[in-house]
Design an enzyme around this catalytic site. Structure first.
Site, PDB file in Angstrom:
ATOM      1  N   GLY A   1       2.858  -1.188   3.955  1.00 22.93           N
ATOM      2  CA  GLY A   1       2.383   0.583   3.936  1.00 22.93           C
ATOM      3  C   GLY A   1       4.295   0.461   3.603  1.00 22.93           C
ATOM      4  O   GLY A   1       4.775   0.357   2.874  1.00 22.93           O
ATOM      5  N   GLY A   2       4.953   1.344   4.637  1.00 19.20           N
ATOM      6  CA  GLY A   2       6.211   1.980   4.687  1.00 19.20           C
ATOM      7  C   GLY A   2       6.952   0.922   4.118  1.00 19.20           C
ATOM      8  O   GLY A   2       7.664   1.634   2.402  1.00 19.20           O
TER       9      GLY A   2
ATOM     10  N   SER B   1       3.510  -2.081   9.970  1.00 14.56           N
ATOM     11  CA  SER B   1       4.770  -2.755  10.676  1.00 14.56           C
ATOM     12  C   SER B   1       5.578  -3.582  10.050  1.00 14.56           C
ATOM     13  O   SER B   1       6.391  -4.097  10.695  1.00 14.56           O
ATOM     14  CB  SER B   1       4.897  -2.295  11.521  1.00 14.56           C
ATOM     15  OG  SER B   1       4.271  -0.766  12.010  1.00 14.56           O
TER      16      SER B   1
ATOM     17  N   ASN C   1       0.782  -0.837  -0.226  1.00 10.75           N
ATOM     18  CA  ASN C   1      -0.237   0.037  -0.131  1.00 10.75           C
ATOM     19  C   ASN C   1       0.709   1.540  -0.236  1.00 10.75           C
ATOM     20  O   ASN C   1       1.231   1.781   0.779  1.00 10.75           O
ATOM     21  CB  ASN C   1      -1.270   0.154   1.480  1.00 10.75           C
ATOM     22  CG  ASN C   1      -1.702   1.054   1.631  1.00 10.75           C
ATOM     23  OD1 ASN C   1      -1.500   2.077   0.297  1.00 10.75           O
ATOM     24  ND2 ASN C   1      -2.229   1.299   2.746  1.00 10.75           N
ATOM     25  N   TRP C   2       1.194   1.998  -1.248  1.00 13.02           N
ATOM     26  CA  TRP C   2       1.771   2.999  -1.471  1.00 13.02           C
ATOM     27  C   TRP C   2       1.838   4.359  -0.445  1.00 13.02           C
ATOM     28  O   TRP C   2       2.067   5.430  -0.782  1.00 13.02           O
ATOM     29  CB  TRP C   2       2.363   3.166  -2.726  1.00 13.02           C
ATOM     30  CG  TRP C   2       2.920   2.039  -3.662  1.00 13.02           C
ATOM     31  CD1 TRP C   2       3.415   0.855  -2.825  1.00 13.02           C
ATOM     32  CD2 TRP C   2       2.890   2.405  -4.345  1.00 13.02           C
ATOM     33  NE1 TRP C   2       4.007   0.202  -3.420  1.00 13.02           N
ATOM     34  CE2 TRP C   2       3.692   0.764  -4.827  1.00 13.02           C
ATOM     35  CE3 TRP C   2       2.639   2.908  -5.680  1.00 13.02           C
ATOM     36  CZ2 TRP C   2       4.122   0.666  -6.085  1.00 13.02           C
ATOM     37  CZ3 TRP C   2       3.242   2.158  -7.165  1.00 13.02           C
ATOM     38  CH2 TRP C   2       3.973   1.055  -7.139  1.00 13.02           C
ATOM     39  N   LYS C   3       0.325   4.726  -0.075  1.00 12.14           N
ATOM     40  CA  LYS C   3      -0.461   5.350   0.139  1.00 12.14           C
ATOM     41  C   LYS C   3      -0.534   6.698  -0.242  1.00 12.14           C
ATOM     42  O   LYS C   3      -0.710   6.415  -1.587  1.00 12.14           O
ATOM     43  CB  LYS C   3      -0.062   5.724   1.753  1.00 12.14           C
ATOM     44  CG  LYS C   3       0.059   4.466   2.505  1.00 12.14           C
ATOM     45  CD  LYS C   3       0.378   4.742   4.513  1.00 12.14           C
ATOM     46  CE  LYS C   3       0.415   2.946   4.493  1.00 12.14           C
ATOM     47  NZ  LYS C   3       0.369   3.477   6.347  1.00 12.14           N
TER      48      LYS C   3
ATOM     49  N   GLY D   1       2.619   1.558  10.609  1.00 14.06           N
ATOM     50  CA  GLY D   1       3.218   3.186  10.858  1.00 14.06           C
ATOM     51  C   GLY D   1       4.176   3.542  12.083  1.00 14.06           C
ATOM     52  O   GLY D   1       4.903   4.616  11.960  1.00 14.06           O
TER      53      GLY D   1
ATOM     54  N   GLU E   1      -7.095   4.081   7.593  1.00 19.45           N
ATOM     55  CA  GLU E   1      -6.870   5.732   7.521  1.00 19.45           C
ATOM     56  C   GLU E   1      -7.764   5.915   7.332  1.00 19.45           C
ATOM     57  O   GLU E   1      -7.978   7.525   7.750  1.00 19.45           O
ATOM     58  CB  GLU E   1      -5.213   5.973   7.083  1.00 19.45           C
ATOM     59  CG  GLU E   1      -3.956   5.447   7.925  1.00 19.45           C
ATOM     60  CD  GLU E   1      -3.154   5.157   6.897  1.00 19.45           C
ATOM     61  OE1 GLU E   1      -3.123   5.360   5.558  1.00 19.45           O
ATOM     62  OE2 GLU E   1      -1.601   4.390   7.611  1.00 19.45           O
TER      63      GLU E   1
ATOM     64  N   HIS F   1      -9.989   0.759   4.817  1.00 16.58           N
ATOM     65  CA  HIS F   1      -8.223   1.296   5.755  1.00 16.58           C
ATOM     66  C   HIS F   1      -8.676   1.961   6.836  1.00 16.58           C
ATOM     67  O   HIS F   1      -9.519   2.406   6.849  1.00 16.58           O
ATOM     68  CB  HIS F   1      -7.560   2.324   4.876  1.00 16.58           C
ATOM     69  CG  HIS F   1      -6.046   1.198   5.322  1.00 16.58           C
ATOM     70  ND1 HIS F   1      -5.737   2.568   5.738  1.00 16.58           N
ATOM     71  CD2 HIS F   1      -5.112   0.896   4.673  1.00 16.58           C
ATOM     72  CE1 HIS F   1      -4.179   1.926   6.370  1.00 16.58           C
ATOM     73  NE2 HIS F   1      -3.755   1.039   5.604  1.00 16.58           N
TER      74      HIS F   1
ATOM     75  N   GLU G   1      -5.247  -5.595  10.677  1.00 19.09           N
ATOM     76  CA  GLU G   1      -4.599  -4.252  10.602  1.00 19.09           C
ATOM     77  C   GLU G   1      -4.404  -3.739  11.742  1.00 19.09           C
ATOM     78  O   GLU G   1      -5.729  -2.793  11.689  1.00 19.09           O
ATOM     79  CB  GLU G   1      -4.524  -3.865   9.457  1.00 19.09           C
ATOM     80  CG  GLU G   1      -4.005  -4.181   8.565  1.00 19.09           C
ATOM     81  CD  GLU G   1      -3.960  -2.836   7.501  1.00 19.09           C
ATOM     82  OE1 GLU G   1      -2.292  -3.120   6.514  1.00 19.09           O
ATOM     83  OE2 GLU G   1      -4.147  -1.990   6.916  1.00 19.09           O
TER      84      GLU G   1
HETATM   85  C1  PEP Z   1      -0.410  -0.186   5.974  1.00 20.83           C
HETATM   86  O1  PEP Z   1      -0.589   0.900   5.577  1.00 20.83           O
HETATM   87  O2  PEP Z   1      -1.444  -0.765   5.662  1.00 20.83           O
HETATM   88  C2  PEP Z   1       0.456  -0.873   6.499  1.00 20.83           C
HETATM   89  C3  PEP Z   1       0.515  -2.011   7.237  1.00 20.83           C
HETATM   90  O3  PEP Z   1       1.522  -0.220   7.076  1.00 20.83           O
HETATM   91  P1  PEP Z   1       2.334  -0.034   7.040  1.00 20.83           P
HETATM   92  O4  PEP Z   1       3.288  -1.679   7.296  1.00 20.83           O
HETATM   93  O5  PEP Z   1       4.029   1.209   7.279  1.00 20.83           O
HETATM   94  O6  PEP Z   1       2.635   0.461   9.225  1.00 20.83           O
END
Ligand code: PEP
Length: 251
Positions: A234-235, A213, A9-11, A173, A97, A95, A167
């Protein structure tokens, strides 16, 4: 057999050029991915370019969101119909966010899942508790509610085609990964809940990803858990070498 999935997920990151560079980096670094489905979720503005670029590739493309309607006067929104037309086959729904920043409720998630399915998109439905809910011992009730309301009026056949991402919001994050037993417990709970609502075959076949994470140094342990079928990253999905290492730890 549930084919594992690693989804990135590049956000709200990457320009079009950077996005193409990233997917090229994944291809060059990993020409043969093995038995893993790989998906990237670019921002809307990159979606069509990335999808075109990946047409002949093993990497699938997801949007990060969609509107509940297929068209109309909804300024700034994108519909499932448009996402499909742009070349994506998947869409992230609910999601944390979006639940947190734009007040996306379980009822909206339900409408979005229906919009995705009627437009031929495979939803990646996110569920998970906030820290306060975990501390109050409400993990099961929160996930139960998200699944009950989110999947309302869907048929077992529709649910069997959905991908679920567990999640825990406090792990997204933040660098705080959930412990293996917390992850396995939540995944088992989701599978059990799906089995009770939609039948054992659905519960046993739906792929459940962990997100929060995930990094190359913790992916091996998390992805080896019996009820974890992959990761939503994500990251670490923004760097080809990290994303590849996570994929390899699934093989
Ligand atoms: C996400 O955005 O779904 C996510 C899991 O982010 P991160 O891996 O950065 O925690």
């Amino acid at each position: 057999m549930r084919t594992p999935i690693i989804a990135g997920n590049w956000k709200m990151n990457l320009t079009i050029a950077e996005a193409i560079e990233l997917v090229d980096g994944i291809h060059y670094g990993l020409p043969f991915p093995g038995e893993v489905d790989i998906i990237v979720a670019p921002p809307f503005l990159c979606l069509q370019k990335v999808a075109e670029h990946l047409q002949e590739s093993y990497i699938g493309v997801a949007a990060q969101n969609l509107h509940v309607e297929d068209q109309g006067a909804f300024t700034g929104e994108c519909s499932g119909k448009q996402i499909k037309d742009a070349g994506a086959d998947y869409v992230i729904v609910g999601h944390s966010e979006r639940r947190q920043y734009v007040a996306e409720t379980d009822e909206i998630v339900n409408k979005k899942l229906k919009a995705a399915l009627r437009n031929g998109l495979t939803p990646i439905m996110c569920v998970g508790e906030i820290l306060e809910e975990r501390e109050k011992g409400q993990v099961a009730s929160v996930i139960g509610r998200q699944l009950t309301v989110g999947l309302l009026e869907l048929t077992p056949e529709q649910v069997s085609g959905i991908i679920i991402a567990y999640e825990p919001v406090w792990a997204i994050g933040t660098g705080k990964t959930a412990k293996s037993d917390q992850v396995e417990d939540a995944h088992r709970l989701i599978r059990f809940s799906l089995s009770m609502k939609f039948g054992g075959q659905v519960g046993g076949s739906v792929r459940i990803l962990y997100g929060g994470s995930v990094k190359p140094d913790n992916s091996g342990e998390l992805l080896a858990l019996p009820n974890v079928d992959g990761a939503l990253v994500g990251g670490a999905s923004l760097k080809a070498s990290d994303f590849i290492e996570i994929i390899k730890s699934m093989e």
